[in-house]
Design a protein around this motif. Structure first.
Motif, PDB file in Angstrom:
ATOM      1  N   TRP A  13      10.286   5.943  -2.975  1.00 18.09           N
ATOM      2  CA  TRP A  13       9.730   6.090  -1.657  1.00 18.09           C
ATOM      3  C   TRP A  13      10.342   7.240  -1.612  1.00 18.09           C
ATOM      4  O   TRP A  13       9.743   8.736  -1.011  1.00 18.09           O
ATOM      5  N   ILE A  14      11.679   7.677  -1.609  1.00 13.66           N
ATOM      6  CA  ILE A  14      12.288   8.792  -1.532  1.00 13.66           C
ATOM      7  C   ILE A  14      11.370  10.112  -2.315  1.00 13.66           C
ATOM      8  O   ILE A  14      11.143  11.476  -1.429  1.00 13.66           O
ATOM      9  N   PRO A  15      11.477  10.494  -3.430  1.00 17.82           N
ATOM     10  CA  PRO A  15      10.755  11.514  -3.896  1.00 17.82           C
ATOM     11  C   PRO A  15       8.781  11.498  -4.032  1.00 17.82           C
ATOM     12  O   PRO A  15       8.845  12.361  -3.683  1.00 17.82           O
ATOM     13  N   LEU A  16       8.742  10.595  -3.544  1.00 21.35           N
ATOM     14  CA  LEU A  16       7.158  10.253  -3.231  1.00 21.35           C
ATOM     15  C   LEU A  16       6.961  10.794  -1.720  1.00 21.35           C
ATOM     16  O   LEU A  16       6.145  11.713  -1.881  1.00 21.35           O
ATOM     17  N   LEU A  17       7.762  10.039  -0.464  1.00 17.09           N
ATOM     18  CA  LEU A  17       8.064  11.318   0.243  1.00 17.09           C
ATOM     19  C   LEU A  17       8.277  12.188   0.100  1.00 17.09           C
ATOM     20  O   LEU A  17       7.272  13.104   0.768  1.00 17.09           O
ATOM     21  N   ALA A  18       9.154  13.262  -0.212  1.00 20.31           N
ATOM     22  CA  ALA A  18       9.263  14.485  -0.719  1.00 20.31           C
ATOM     23  C   ALA A  18       8.376  14.961  -0.657  1.00 20.31           C
ATOM     24  O   ALA A  18       7.948  16.356  -0.735  1.00 20.31           O
TER      25      ALA A  18
ATOM     26  N   PHE B  96       1.460   8.971   5.120  1.00 22.53           N
ATOM     27  CA  PHE B  96       1.405   7.852   5.261  1.00 22.53           C
ATOM     28  C   PHE B  96       1.111   6.054   4.645  1.00 22.53           C
ATOM     29  O   PHE B  96       2.117   5.505   5.143  1.00 22.53           O
ATOM     30  N   SER B  97       0.763   6.782   3.622  1.00 24.34           N
ATOM     31  CA  SER B  97       0.572   4.950   2.759  1.00 24.34           C
ATOM     32  C   SER B  97       2.804   5.152   2.306  1.00 24.34           C
ATOM     33  O   SER B  97       2.679   3.673   1.993  1.00 24.34           O
ATOM     34  N   VAL B  98       3.312   6.394   1.932  1.00 23.54           N
ATOM     35  CA  VAL B  98       4.730   5.703   1.557  1.00 23.54           C
ATOM     36  C   VAL B  98       5.294   5.259   2.760  1.00 23.54           C
ATOM     37  O   VAL B  98       6.378   4.070   2.519  1.00 23.54           O
ATOM     38  N   THR B  99       4.953   5.850   3.884  1.00 23.06           N
ATOM     39  CA  THR B  99       5.676   5.445   5.142  1.00 23.06           C
ATOM     40  C   THR B  99       5.213   3.580   5.849  1.00 23.06           C
ATOM     41  O   THR B  99       5.709   3.398   5.799  1.00 23.06           O
ATOM     42  N   LEU B 100       3.985   4.224   6.536  1.00 26.42           N
ATOM     43  CA  LEU B 100       3.726   2.925   7.112  1.00 26.42           C
ATOM     44  C   LEU B 100       2.830   2.597   6.451  1.00 26.42           C
ATOM     45  O   LEU B 100       2.545   0.963   6.149  1.00 26.42           O
ATOM     46  N   GLY B 101       1.849   2.438   5.259  1.00 26.85           N
ATOM     47  CA  GLY B 101       1.182   1.924   4.288  1.00 26.85           C
ATOM     48  C   GLY B 101       0.089   1.200   5.187  1.00 26.85           C
ATOM     49  O   GLY B 101      -0.060   1.978   5.824  1.00 26.85           O
ATOM     50  N   ARG B 102      -0.265   0.046   4.842  1.00 22.94           N
ATOM     51  CA  ARG B 102      -1.139  -1.115   5.129  1.00 22.94           C
ATOM     52  C   ARG B 102      -0.700  -1.038   6.619  1.00 22.94           C
ATOM     53  O   ARG B 102      -2.007  -2.225   7.321  1.00 22.94           O
ATOM     54  N   PHE B 103       0.579  -0.938   7.037  1.00 22.97           N
ATOM     55  CA  PHE B 103      -0.063  -1.247   8.627  1.00 22.97           C
ATOM     56  C   PHE B 103      -0.400  -0.543   9.121  1.00 22.97           C
ATOM     57  O   PHE B 103      -1.131  -0.771  10.787  1.00 22.97           O
ATOM     58  N   MET B 104      -0.670   0.622   8.506  1.00 20.96           N
ATOM     59  CA  MET B 104      -2.107   1.365   8.924  1.00 20.96           C
ATOM     60  C   MET B 104      -3.751   0.545  10.011  1.00 20.96           C
ATOM     61  O   MET B 104      -4.123   0.435  10.513  1.00 20.96           O
ATOM     62  N   CYS B 105      -3.703  -0.893   8.996  1.00 20.62           N
ATOM     63  CA  CYS B 105      -4.976  -0.952   8.365  1.00 20.62           C
ATOM     64  C   CYS B 105      -4.372  -2.681   9.769  1.00 20.62           C
ATOM     65  O   CYS B 105      -5.353  -2.931  10.792  1.00 20.62           O
ATOM     66  N   ILE B 217      -6.052   3.315  -1.275  1.00 20.66           N
ATOM     67  CA  ILE B 217      -4.853   3.619  -1.473  1.00 20.66           C
ATOM     68  C   ILE B 217      -3.721   3.606  -0.989  1.00 20.66           C
ATOM     69  O   ILE B 217      -3.079   3.199  -1.806  1.00 20.66           O
ATOM     70  N   PHE B 218      -3.899   3.108   0.221  1.00 22.43           N
ATOM     71  CA  PHE B 218      -2.679   2.536   1.126  1.00 22.43           C
ATOM     72  C   PHE B 218      -2.006   0.921   0.018  1.00 22.43           C
ATOM     73  O   PHE B 218      -0.859   0.840  -0.453  1.00 22.43           O
ATOM     74  N   SER B 219      -2.781   0.502  -1.073  1.00 22.63           N
ATOM     75  CA  SER B 219      -2.408  -0.877  -1.928  1.00 22.63           C
ATOM     76  C   SER B 219      -1.662   0.425  -2.918  1.00 22.63           C
ATOM     77  O   SER B 219      -0.663  -0.562  -3.278  1.00 22.63           O
ATOM     78  N   LEU B 220      -2.788   1.144  -3.085  1.00 23.02           N
ATOM     79  CA  LEU B 220      -1.622   1.611  -5.024  1.00 23.02           C
ATOM     80  C   LEU B 220      -0.307   1.959  -4.063  1.00 23.02           C
ATOM     81  O   LEU B 220       0.780   2.014  -5.217  1.00 23.02           O
ATOM     82  N   VAL B 226       8.071   2.263   2.393  1.00 26.48           N
ATOM     83  CA  VAL B 226       9.362   2.281   2.916  1.00 26.48           C
ATOM     84  C   VAL B 226       9.303   0.650   3.834  1.00 26.48           C
ATOM     85  O   VAL B 226       9.962  -0.342   3.271  1.00 26.48           O
ATOM     86  N   LEU B 227       8.342  -0.088   4.298  1.00 27.96           N
ATOM     87  CA  LEU B 227       8.237  -1.305   4.990  1.00 27.96           C
ATOM     88  C   LEU B 227       7.974  -2.263   3.571  1.00 27.96           C
ATOM     89  O   LEU B 227       6.413  -1.815   3.193  1.00 27.96           O
ATOM     90  N   GLN B 228       8.443  -3.161   3.589  1.00 25.04           N
ATOM     91  CA  GLN B 228       8.170  -4.559   2.749  1.00 25.04           C
ATOM     92  C   GLN B 228       8.026  -6.212   3.153  1.00 25.04           C
ATOM     93  O   GLN B 228       8.636  -6.026   4.493  1.00 25.04           O
ATOM     94  N   ILE B 229       7.330  -6.519   2.994  1.00 22.78           N
ATOM     95  CA  ILE B 229       7.200  -7.769   3.482  1.00 22.78           C
ATOM     96  C   ILE B 229       7.601  -9.287   2.361  1.00 22.78           C
ATOM     97  O   ILE B 229       7.400  -9.163   1.543  1.00 22.78           O
ATOM     98  N   ARG B 230       8.863  -9.932   2.799  1.00 25.95           N
ATOM     99  CA  ARG B 230       9.545 -10.935   2.163  1.00 25.95           C
ATOM    100  C   ARG B 230       9.378 -12.365   3.078  1.00 25.95           C
ATOM    101  O   ARG B 230       9.526 -12.575   3.670  1.00 25.95           O
ATOM    102  N   VAL B 231       9.389 -13.100   1.770  1.00 24.18           N
ATOM    103  CA  VAL B 231       8.985 -14.218   1.967  1.00 24.18           C
ATOM    104  C   VAL B 231      10.836 -15.250   1.358  1.00 24.18           C
ATOM    105  O   VAL B 231      10.800 -14.973   0.223  1.00 24.18           O
TER     106      VAL B 231
END
Lengths: 53, 297
Positions: A13-18, B96-105, B217-220, B226-231
């Motif tokens: 995510w770091i290089p992607l964000l950059a 937005f995809s890398v940071t929040l991703g599908r939290f936007m949805c 696009i977000f799914s890609l 950054v934020l992931q959901i884990r079980v």
């Protein structure tokens, strides 16, 4: 191999964000914001079905 | 095993967050904030149609279709490929995809909120086949990029139900002079909107699952954001509550990394604290959970 894949997954995510910030900055400096503003400057009546083009 | 759901104060307010997002994105309805409409260059990646009289942000899907349509003409006139790439739009989308991703949805999209509201009208739910989720990528590549590139017509916008609702209905309602433009395509578009609205009652998030190119696009970026959901399989007692509350109709125990997950976090109602959002860099993120214990019980 798994450790490499895990590290890539964890830090990619770091290089992607950059790259994204770089693209946004370049786009803004080359007039991307104004271009989009021009595209949306008037109501697209064909997009909402009021005319056909 | 029947378990009482965990009550998280944040989750209880998700509907309010969606409502506030919808209001903020359409602030130009307020007369004194109408000048905000002229700042329409700002792309905010949720499904909120710029043709809405109150919208203050532009739709990145509309912008991408414009860019694709112009790209062919520019390339034909000798402009290099590198110069026609819409860096501003893609940069915004990818940030937005890398940071929040599908939290936007799950949290900010007005059309997602509408689907969640109508879904409450019926408990009977139809389940689309899993392959149908890949249609979103076809809409993205076909109607947002390739066909607009060759025809210079915004084809996705022509069939977008959010455009039919926010633009197609509200514009003629508020501006009578536009009613003369109502014709066969308008009726067709509004009929599709009615069909979509009905489907929202009987299918969980159908538009997000079947058609939304923005979600595609977000799914890609889903595995990389950054934020992931884990079980945590050691905590899970297979009570099935997460599956019952998932607005996307998924089984989080088996599909936590599904490209259809909208990251609404409803599955965090898990009474065992087995499901949690974790930052991607956390060690042992496949099994580690973050502080449900810290939340208000």
């Amino acid at each position: 191999m798994n450790r490499v894949a895990d590290a890539v997954g964890r830090w990619a995510w770091i290089p992607l964000l950059a790259l994204s910030v770089g693209a946004l900055s370049w786009g803004l400096s080359t007039g991307g914001f104004e271009t989009v503003k021009d595209w949306f400057g008037q109501l697209c009546t064909s997009c909402i079905g009021l005319t056909w083009r | 095993m029947k378990c009482p759901p965990h009550r998280s104060p944040w989750l209880a307010r998700r509907g309010w967050v969606q409502a506030v997002s919808t209001v903020v994105l359409n602030l130009a309805f307020l007369r004194f904030l109408a000048p905000l409409k002229s700042a329409g260059g700002f792309c905010f990646p949720v499904l909120n149609c710029w043709a809405c009289p109150g919208a203050v942000t532009s739709c990145p899907l509309g912008a991408l279709q414009h860019a694709a349509g112009e790209a062919r003409l520019l390339v034909a006139s000798g402009t290099s490929w590198l110069a026609v790439i819409p860096y501003y739009i893609l940069g915004t989308l990818f940030i937005f995809s890398v940071t929040l991703g599908r939290f936007m949805c799950g949290w900010l999209c007005p059309f997602g909120w509408l689907q969640d509201l109508l879904a409450k009208l019926s408990k009977y739910k139809l389940r689309p086949p899993p392959w149908a989720g890949y249609l979103r990528y076809a809409f993205l590549v076909g109607l947002v990029l390739v066909v607009p590139y060759y025809t210079s017509v915004q084809w996705f916008s022509k069939i977008c139900p959010q455009g039919a609702l926010q633009g197609g209905l509200l514009q003629p309602l508020l501006h009578p002079e536009l009613r003369g433009g109502i014709g066969a395509w308008w009726w067709f578009k509004e009929a599709m909107l009615v069909a979509w609205l009905l489907s929202f009652v009987f299918v969980r998030r159908p538009f997000c699952r079947l058609m939304c190119p923005l979600g595609a696009i977000f799914s890609l970026f889903y595995g990389l954001s950054v934020l992931q959901i884990r079980v945590d399989p050691h905590k899970c007692v297979d009570c099935g509550l997460c599956e019952q509350v998932c607005p996307a109709g998924l089984n989080p125990r088996e599909q936590v990394s599904s490209h259809l997950c909208i990251s609404c976090l409803e599955c965090q109602r898990c009474p065992q604290g087995a499901i949690a959002a974790v930052p991607v860099w956390r060690k042992d993120r496949r099994e580690e959970t973050v502080g449900l214990e810290e939340q208000v019980p």
